[in-house]
Design an enzyme around this catalytic site. Structure first.
Site, short mmCIF file in Angstrom:
data_model
loop_
_atom_site.label_atom_id
_atom_site.label_comp_id
_atom_site.label_asym_id
_atom_site.label_seq_id
_atom_site.Cartn_x
_atom_site.Cartn_y
_atom_site.Cartn_z
N LYS A 117 -53.50 -10.06 11.16
CA LYS A 117 -52.88 -9.46 9.97
C LYS A 117 -53.94 -9.18 8.91
O LYS A 117 -54.01 -8.09 8.34
CB LYS A 117 -51.81 -10.41 9.41
CG LYS A 117 -51.07 -9.84 8.23
CD LYS A 117 -50.33 -10.90 7.46
CE LYS A 117 -51.29 -11.67 6.58
NZ LYS A 117 -50.65 -12.71 5.78
N ASP A 135 -46.89 -8.77 7.49
CA ASP A 135 -46.81 -10.01 6.70
C ASP A 135 -45.33 -10.39 6.58
O ASP A 135 -44.46 -9.77 7.20
CB ASP A 135 -47.49 -9.85 5.34
CG ASP A 135 -46.71 -8.94 4.40
OD1 ASP A 135 -45.69 -8.35 4.84
OD2 ASP A 135 -47.10 -8.83 3.23
#
Ligand code: SF4
Length: 208
Positions: A117, A135
């Site tokens: 991420k 996220d």
């Protein structure tokens, strides 16, 4: 079509989405993203001016007293772990990459505290590289809008979003989904009454 509805609404709400983390250099962005884990961009922006003015280069960060880094980083939480990450990242970028943050996802995820991420956020923000970072906001919104399924993990959600949106839109869609989740489709009390895509939302019945 659902794709168009979501895309058009995101464009209407956030025509020019920008990352809310403040940074001036490649490594400042990377470190800010690492610091933002389990915290907020707002909190990170409150500490990075001090961090990067007291230690204005990677070499300075590498040589910093760990206790001082911990004191500065404390407000964003997990400060001991994050202080170590910052120092190790500075050391590795200095010694293995000549002071330049690597530009491949494979190299980025080798850095301490940097997962897929974080690497995706960095690459899409700094290089406009086509990537969708998932996220907590992106995950929630994707599931509520049934772009992803309830039990999908973040990698599966990322893949579904990459199919859902055209590649040239990925970087922008990531930012828009984060902002939509942060300010409209919040975890608690989402603003469903004013949401223009509630007719295609899985969650709205529970919240209206
Ligand atoms: Fe989010 Fe509510 Fe809109 Fe659904 S209707 S997308 S839960 S704000």
């Amino acid at each position: 079509m659902k794709k168009n509805r979501v895309g058009e609404y995101l464009d209407f709400l956030f025509p020019n989405p920008v990352c809310e983390l403040v940074y001036h250099k490649d490594y400042e962005l990377l470190i800010a993203i690492v610091l933002s884990a389990q915290s907020t961009d707002k909190r990170v922006n409150q500490i990075t001016p001090l961090l990067f003015s007291r230690y204005p280069s990677l070499k300075d960060l590498e040589k910093a007293q760990i206790e001082d880094l911990e004191d500065i980083i404390r407000p964003v939480g997990s400060f001991r772990k994050k202080a170590l990450y910052v120092q190790k990242i500075a050391y590795i970028i200095n010694h293995q990459y000549d002071g330049v943050v690597p530009t491949s996802r494979e190299s980025l995820v080798e850095l301490p505290g940097v997962g897929r991420k974080t690497a995706n956020v960095f690459l899409s923000e700094y290089y406009n590289y086509p990537a969708i970072a998932v996220d907590t906001h992106v995950e929630r919104v994707s599931k509520r809008l049934q772009i992803a399924s309830k039990n999908d993990d973040v990698l599966k959600i990322e893949k579904k979003l990459m199919k859902f949106f055209p590649k040239e839109e990925w970087a922008k869609r990531h930012l828009q989904l984060v902002l939509f989740g942060r300010y409209h489709c919040k975890a608690i009390k989402p603003d469903c009454r004013n949401c223009k895509i509630q007719d295609i939302c899985h969650e709205k019945k529970k919240t209206l």
